[in-house]
Design an enzyme around this catalytic site. Structure first.
Site, PDB file in Angstrom:
ATOM      1  N   ASP A 223      -8.281  32.562  34.745  1.00  0.00           N
ATOM      2  CA  ASP A 223      -8.621  31.352  34.003  1.00  0.00           C
ATOM      3  C   ASP A 223      -9.101  30.244  34.938  1.00  0.00           C
ATOM      4  O   ASP A 223      -8.503  30.011  35.991  1.00  0.00           O
ATOM      5  CB  ASP A 223      -7.366  30.878  33.254  1.00  0.00           C
ATOM      6  CG  ASP A 223      -7.650  29.790  32.243  1.00  0.00           C
ATOM      7  OD1 ASP A 223      -8.378  30.063  31.283  1.00  0.00           O
ATOM      8  OD2 ASP A 223      -7.140  28.666  32.426  1.00  0.00           O
ATOM      9  N   GLU A 278      -3.477  46.910  47.197  1.00  0.00           N
ATOM     10  CA  GLU A 278      -2.229  47.660  47.447  1.00  0.00           C
ATOM     11  C   GLU A 278      -2.045  48.751  46.395  1.00  0.00           C
ATOM     12  O   GLU A 278      -1.192  49.609  46.526  1.00  0.00           O
ATOM     13  CB  GLU A 278      -1.017  46.705  47.353  1.00  0.00           C
ATOM     14  CG  GLU A 278      -0.886  45.757  48.516  1.00  0.00           C
ATOM     15  CD  GLU A 278       0.114  44.617  48.226  1.00  0.00           C
ATOM     16  OE1 GLU A 278       0.869  44.695  47.223  1.00  0.00           O
ATOM     17  OE2 GLU A 278       0.120  43.655  49.015  1.00  0.00           O
TER      18      GLU A 278
HETATM   19  C1  GLC Z   1     -10.093  28.387  30.029  1.00  0.00           C
HETATM   20  C2  GLC Z   1      -9.663  29.058  28.752  1.00  0.00           C
HETATM   21  C3  GLC Z   1      -9.460  28.017  27.698  1.00  0.00           C
HETATM   22  C4  GLC Z   1      -8.394  27.061  28.172  1.00  0.00           C
HETATM   23  C5  GLC Z   1      -8.743  26.475  29.529  1.00  0.00           C
HETATM   24  C6  GLC Z   1      -7.555  25.810  30.166  1.00  0.00           C
HETATM   25  O1  GLC Z   1     -11.356  27.831  29.940  1.00  0.00           O
HETATM   26  O2  GLC Z   1     -10.582  30.032  28.371  1.00  0.00           O
HETATM   27  O3  GLC Z   1      -9.096  28.555  26.469  1.00  0.00           O
HETATM   28  O4  GLC Z   1      -8.249  26.019  27.235  1.00  0.00           O
HETATM   29  O5  GLC Z   1      -9.147  27.458  30.441  1.00  0.00           O
HETATM   30  O6  GLC Z   1      -6.605  26.765  30.544  1.00  0.00           O
END
Ligand code: GLC
Length: 568
Positions: A223, A278
């Site tokens: 993310d 790993e």
């Molecule tokens: C990313 C995710 C989104 C989230 C953001 C903060 O863009 O896809 O859904 O709100 O990160 O974590």
């Protein structure tokens, strides 16, 4: 145009051991809270996913990517994580997770977990400890705390804005009850940014990667992979100076932004790569990095995460020229980085492509800006939406995408041709984008409405206890049971295409052919597999070949408007 790395056709247990399984995988994104509810509490759960493994197997995907399933107060749909090494009790237990993972693997499906390293939730024990500890303490050093400006520290340390709207700083109350320091949050205030220059944070994430890898997770979706490392040297640069420095249209291309896409972030991923290696086969990763195209390859490097999302098609109109340019450029980039390309039209952050393509050109574009602009969501009035056209184009676009070399990321519900749900009352909205931008952005709830499995019944077969976001009456028409076995349905189109894709995909090469029309794209893959898409308004003549599958009915020897066909 050709992309030269090769991949043998593998199946069954060969595939399980193949270190290159991800290169041309079709990956199905599950948003767990909206997929299938096994206990009737209105929220999808892990056992719900396990129960649907036969459905996933029949769909013909290679891997599942699970959006966050960790304990969370759901301030941002689970991207606000309370504990990185557990399952949300509302969704099940670690034992349920193991059972799901075993069921997926037994069905030959890999499992990719979403990992959220940029920020924890404000309920994480670390953040609670930071609030209870004094200024300058080790506990505060896990996050980004600063004194405010102004006589009494009442002004935020900088004018930076959160991606979800409003300021990127929140003031806390010190343990003694006085107004105190500020902490940085690029997203919601319930998502404090972690301090990645702190070794303890780095080590803890390595532990988390091993924790899930040991449990059989095959890969990670990372993310906001481009946000972790920050230059917070004082004085903090103002947003006015930042926008003056950012003359391009696509964000910074030199790593000079204080928090997006800094070069140091790759030191983090080099360490992650060592952990991935790993394991046998090595764990994989794909970066969610909204960066300048020229900087994407670094995330996708084999010494880093190995693959990065390319959101170019997702941001394009349904247009032959745009598609051709994007495909050509991305395949070249992938060759350069050693990764394979990634293709995606829909995910949990954007308006579903069946809806985007039914909006007037340009109106259906959606992007996440990296300059605090947030998601641009369709505010197009309902009367401008052509549902039938949108679905027709979405089917054509998907069939084209499934023929491309690289991995294809699909979002739950698109195999049903689902449209974005616009009719969610304000009182039932959940997305922080909506709350932080009331009246300007409606947020992302419309693509997160629980799936319809049956045309009738409580919550259309999602569960026995309703759905956490309201499902419209028209969901009945899109239900799985209404499409299962029905010739020409979107579900059967996906099943057929995914089956052929597995059989036909022998290498990562492709070649463009002259189509004779600016509105038609024609390419082939080795083995005589050809794809033709008519983006225009009038039917065109089909090239010779046996029709394998088409996104809509063909008209004798003609390929109708807004239609794709696979030939051999
Ligand atoms: C990313 C995710 C989104 C989230 C953001 C903060 O863009 O896809 O859904 O709100 O990160 O974590």
């Amino acid at each position: 145009m050709s992309n030269t790395a090769t991949l043998a056709t593998l199946s069954g247990s060969d595939l399980a051991a193949d270190p290159n399984w991800w290169r041309q995988a079709s990956v199905y994104q599950i948003y767990p809270r909206s997929f299938s509810d096994s206990n009737g509490d209105g929220l999808g759960d892990i056992k719900g996913i396990t129960a649907k493994v036969p459905y996933l197997k029949q769909l013909g995907i290679d891997a599942v990517w699970l959006s966050p399933f960790y304990p969370s107060a759901l301030a941002d749909g689970g991207y606000d994580v309370d504990d990185y090494r557990d399952v949300d009790p509302k969704l099940g237990t670690l034992a349920d997770f193991d059972e799901m993972s075993a069921a997926l693997h037994a069905a030959g499906i890999k499992l990719i977990a979403d990992i959220v390293p940029n920020h924890s939730s404000n309920r994480h024990v670390w953040f609670q400890e930071a609030l209870a500890s004094p200024r300058g303490s080790a506990a505060r050093e896990r996050y980004i705390f600063r004194d405010g400006k102004g006589e009494n520290g009442e002004i935020a340390p900088s004018d930076w804005e959160s991606v979800f709207g409003g300021p990127a700083w929140e003031r806390i109350t010190e343990p003694d009850g006085t107004p105190g320091q500020w902490y940085m949050h690029i997203f919601a205030k319930e998502q404090p940014d972690l301090n990645w220059s702190n070794r303890e944070i780095r080590d803890d994430f390595l532990k988390t990667l091993r924790f899930w890898s040991d449990r059989g997770v095959d890969g990670f979706r990372v993310d906001v992979a481009h946000a972790l490392t920050k230059d917070l040297t004082e004085p903090l640069i103002s947003k006015v100076e930042l926008s003056a420095a950012n003359t391009g249209t696509d964000g910074f291309d030199d790593g000079s932004h204080p928090f997006w896409d800094r070069d140091e972030v790759h030191e983090v991923y080099a360490e992650w790569r060592e952990v991935f290696n790993e394991y046998n086969p090595p764990r994989t990763a794909v970066a969610e990095a909204w960066v300048h195209a020229s900087r994407r390859a670094r995330y996708a490097s084999p010494q880093g995460l190995g693959q990065a999302f390319n959101f170019d098609l997702l941001q394009a109109d349904f247009d032959a020229d745009e598609f051709r340019e994007i495909i050509t450029r991305n395949l070249a980039e992938a060759t350069e980085s050693g990764a394979s390309s990634t293709w995606v039209f829909s995910n949990h952050d954007v308006v579903r492509h069946a809806t985007r393509y039914g909006l007037p050109k340009g109106g259906g574009k959606h992007a996440q800006g990296q300059d605090g602009k947030g998601w641009l969501l369709a505010g197009a009035p309902a009367e401008e939406l052509d549902v039938e056209l949108g679905l027709r184009r979405a089917r054509a676009a998907t069939l084209l995408m499934l023929a491309l070399p690289g991995s294809a990321y699909l979002y739950q519900g698109e195999e049903l041709g689902l449209q974005e749900v616009a009719e969610i009352p304000d009182a039932e909205r959940q997305d922080p984008t909506f709350f932080r931008n009331k009246g300007v952005e409606i947020g992302r709830d419309g693509c997160r409405v629980p799936l319809p499995w049956a045309p009738e019944g409580t919550s259309f077969g999602f569960g026995d206890g309703g759905a956490h976001l309201p499902q419209p009456a028209w969901f009945a028409r899109y239900a799985v049971a209404a499409q299962d076995g029905v010739e020409g349905s979107t579900l059967e189109l996906y099943r057929t295409a995914l089956k052929f894709r597995r059989e036909l995909q022998t290498s990562e090469e492709m070649e463009w052919h002259e189509s004779g029309s600016a509105d038609v794209l024609h390419f082939s893959r080795p083995g005589g597999w050809q794809t033709v898409t008519n983006f225009g308004d009038t039917p065109v003549e089909l090239p010779a070949g046996e029709v394998l599958v088409s996104s809509g009915p063909l008209d004798g020897g003609l390929l109708p408007a807004n239609t794709t066909v696979w030939l051999r």
